[in-house]
Scaffold this motif. Structure first.
Motif, PDB file in Angstrom:
ATOM      1  N   UNK A  63      47.559  50.798  37.690  1.00 16.82           N
ATOM      2  CA  UNK A  63      47.371  51.609  36.493  1.00 16.82           C
ATOM      3  C   UNK A  63      46.514  52.832  36.815  1.00 16.82           C
ATOM      4  N   UNK A  64      46.767  53.916  36.146  1.00 15.66           N
ATOM      5  CA  UNK A  64      45.989  55.125  36.385  1.00 15.66           C
ATOM      6  C   UNK A  64      44.516  54.879  36.043  1.00 15.66           C
ATOM      7  N   UNK A  65      43.656  55.276  36.968  1.00 20.85           N
ATOM      8  CA  UNK A  65      42.218  55.118  36.762  1.00 20.85           C
ATOM      9  C   UNK A  65      41.708  53.704  36.983  1.00 20.85           C
ATOM     10  N   UNK A  66      42.534  52.826  37.562  1.00 22.73           N
ATOM     11  CA  UNK A  66      42.118  51.440  37.780  1.00 22.73           C
ATOM     12  C   UNK A  66      40.927  51.379  38.740  1.00 22.73           C
ATOM     13  N   UNK A  67      39.875  50.663  38.326  1.00 26.29           N
ATOM     14  CA  UNK A  67      38.681  50.477  39.169  1.00 26.29           C
ATOM     15  C   UNK A  67      38.770  49.114  39.844  1.00 26.29           C
ATOM     16  N   UNK A  68      38.944  49.147  41.165  1.00 25.19           N
ATOM     17  CA  UNK A  68      39.101  47.909  41.940  1.00 25.19           C
ATOM     18  C   UNK A  68      37.871  47.691  42.819  1.00 25.19           C
ATOM     19  N   UNK A  69      37.281  46.507  42.744  1.00 28.12           N
ATOM     20  CA  UNK A  69      36.203  46.114  43.651  1.00 28.12           C
ATOM     21  C   UNK A  69      36.739  45.105  44.645  1.00 28.12           C
ATOM     22  N   UNK A  70      36.651  45.402  45.935  1.00 34.14           N
ATOM     23  CA  UNK A  70      37.272  44.559  46.964  1.00 34.14           C
ATOM     24  C   UNK A  70      36.221  44.091  47.961  1.00 34.14           C
ATOM     25  N   UNK A  71      36.054  42.774  48.073  1.00 33.81           N
ATOM     26  CA  UNK A  71      35.184  42.179  49.088  1.00 33.81           C
ATOM     27  C   UNK A  71      36.077  41.606  50.181  1.00 33.81           C
TER      28      UNK A  71
END
Length: 600
Positions: A63-71
């Motif tokens: 999605x546009x502007x999706x904030x993903x945090x990836x560990x």
């Protein structure tokens, strides 16, 4: 609306296809646990979802502007940066110090780490916790975690599960910690043979649903079905935490486990262990122990008296640094106590699985390394060859001829454990045996230990494995004693949260004020007898409805198998099946609401 969509995604690692034509999506607020064999594609899947990797074919859209945090599994921290800079960025001190959520994350993950320390000076576990704290402090629409519980103790894992469950973010997590999966997941994805099989619920529901699918399809070998039934029997008969599962899900398993015996015949194992060990295994009398030996390092035991008997299966619990490994080294004779008396039984034949992997010859082959100990071993009432045991723990076919120097950490761990078992010990000391093992291998390891007679002391942060293998729990609470916990891990966490445990460094109990406000301790108004009677009556009605829906579902499955290629009838039956599934979800939701009101 989906936050992320995968459309016909395929990806390979060398000649091995990990994902083949996978299509799926993640909805806002959804919490998904990912399971599967090591090397089966779990990390590849979540890396594609997070946008850290591109697929060989197909499309991944965010999605546009999706904030993903990836560990990720490997933490990419700037070695020259301080922990404060990595975690808090350019936030002013008054800004983060006045934020209760930030303070809670720092206290639970970085409480023992100097915020001014450089990343280059941190241990592997400290780096991992620093990366996790950095991710959790920021706001995300989707949090993607690869083995987040590594290097966390039981208390920190419980806190992390509660923290993630309270966030509004969607969650995608790969972990071998089955208790954690149950605590945070509302759906489960299994990566197997290039596909992603989807299940509703956490790990317990996944086990039940998977067994049911396999029963209907009759598509798996007898030994794996036996293991699955045994796992469900454990979920049904296990510790009190298991009984919090909805009653209708547990009752649905009864047909599968009707003739399944308990995981262990405890009486028979203790009898056999006593015959092999006699009355005395280890007796501690007024023993004082420092972690590094006499007078060196933190105090672990202070004039402690304890008896380890034949057939005991003990889970040793405590925060990191409390001295759990030191107690195992005391029993194995690799560290000396300061004072007191330690009596070891004359017939003790010890095997100690430490956290080090140095004793393996990197030039030997896997099967050779096991057969040099013994070619055959009896576990329980059955004799196994070295090759058969290797296959049970994941070394199949040509993998048994791998050079040890080419093995991964998890493979070396399995090999090390097998070498110990092949020497037929009657005392096992296991220090974090589950590190780097996938869930299928953990099931096999648990099954193997079920038939092993002897005295066992286990140190593990894997709560599920600890409760599954150990019969009782003992804790190091920082007071220099070994404390028996009749209530197991739940009692340990309760005592820690109430401040009755002492810090790992020793001293007085922790009575410092917490950042979180005190809970309202006013008693909840008691439910009237009439109201409780009406609720239980309604619960019984819902359970009868669920039974009827389940019977109708079974009937439809039978009709579908008899319909053959009549696609018109199949479509009608499939539509009815979907409607039944929707009805079942509604009834289950009503049941759970009543169960919550009744405190069940």
């Amino acid at each position: 609306m989906n936050l992320v969509n995968l459309e016909s995604v395929s990806h390979s690692y060398g000649p091995k296809p990990l994902l083949a034509g996978v299509s799926l999506g993640i909805v806002a607020g959804e919490r998904i646990g990912v399971v599967g064999r090591n090397g089966g594609g779990k990390t590849t899947l979540i890396s594609l979802v997070a946008g850290a990797m591109r697929p060989d074919s197909g499309r991944v859209t965010h999605n546009r502007g999706l904030r993903v945090g990836f560990l990720a599994q490997r933490d990419m921290l700037d070695p020259a940066s301080a922990v404060r800079e990595i975690v808090l960025g350019d936030r002013a001190e008054h800004e983060w110090a006045g934020d209760q959520a930030v303070r809670e994350i720092l206290a639970n993950l970085l409480g023992d780490i100097d915020l001014s320390a450089r990343a280059s000076d941190l241990s592997g576990g400290e780096r991992r916790r620093t990366a996790l704290a950095k991710l959790l402090i920021d706001e995300h629409d989707l949090i993607v975690l690869d083995e987040p519980t590594n290097h966390l103790d039981i208390e920190a894992i419980a806190w992390l599960a509660a923290h993630l469950a309270s966030r509004k973010s969607a969650l995608l997590v790969v972990t071998h910690d089955r208790w954690f999966l149950d605590a945070v997941s509302t759906r489960t994805w299994e990566v197997v043979d290039g596909r992603v099989e989807r299940y509703d619920g956490g790990y317990a529901a996944y086990v039940l649903a998977k067994a049911e699918r396999e029963r209907i399809a009759a598509a798996t070998e007898e030994r794996r079905q036996n293991l699955m039934r045994k796992e469900i029997a454990w979920l049904r008969r296990g510790p009190p935490a298991r009984t919090s599962k909805p009653k209708f899900r547990i009752d649905a398993a009864q047909a599968l486990i009707a003739n399944e015996p308990p995981a262990r015949d405890t009486v028979e194992l203790v009898k056999f262990a006593s015959a092999r060990l006699g009355r005395t295994v280890y007796d501690l009398e007024d023993v004082t122990l420092h972690a590094g030996g006499p007078g060196e390092g933190p105090l672990v035991l202070d004039r402690c008296t304890w008896q380890f008997g034949p057939g005991d299966r003990i889970g040793l619990i405590g925060v990191n640094g409390s001295g759990k490994s030191s107690v195992l080294r005391l029993l194995s004779g690799t560290v000396r106590h300061d004072g007191g008396r330690l009596v070891e039984g004359k017939t003790v034949r010890l095997a100690h699985l430490s956290q080090e992997l140095t004793e393996l010859d990197p030039g030997r082959r896997v099967l050779e390394a096991v057969e040099e100990i013994r070619k055959y071993v009896k576990v329980g009432k059955r004799e196994w060859t070295a090759s058969q045991l290797l296959e049970r723990l994941g070394f199949r076919g040509e993998a048994q001829w791998k050079v040890i120097g080419d093995l991964s950490g998890g493979e070396r761990r399995r090999l090390q454990f097998l070498r110990l078992i092949m020497d037929e010990p009657n005392v096992l000391l296991l220090d974090e045996p589950t590190n780097d093992l996938d869930i299928e291998t953990l099931n096999e390891l648990e099954d193997l230990l079920d038939g092993w007679p002897g005295m066992l002391v286990l140190v593990s942060h894997d709560r599920y494995f600890l409760e599954r293998v150990a019969d009782r729990c003992v804790a190091l609470l920082g007071d220099g004693k070994l404390s028996f916990l009749p209530g197991g891990v739940d009692e340990y966490l309760e005592r820690r949260s109430q401040g009755t445990a002492v810090s790992a460094r020793g001293g007085a109990p922790d009575t410092t004020a917490k950042d979180t406000p005190p809970k309202d301790t006013a008693p909840t108004p008691a439910m009237s007898a009439k109201e409780e009677r009406e609720l239980r009556k309604e619960m019984s009605r819902l359970e009868r409805q669920l039974d009827k829906v389940s019977e109708r579902e079974s009937s439809i499955h039978t009709k579908m198998s008899e319909t053959g290629s009549d696609y018109t009838k199949l479509a009608a039956l499939d539509a009815e099946l979907k409607q039944l599934a929707a009805d079942k979800d509604t009834i289950e939701a009503d049941w759970m609401e009543i169960a919550s009101r009744l405190g069940e």
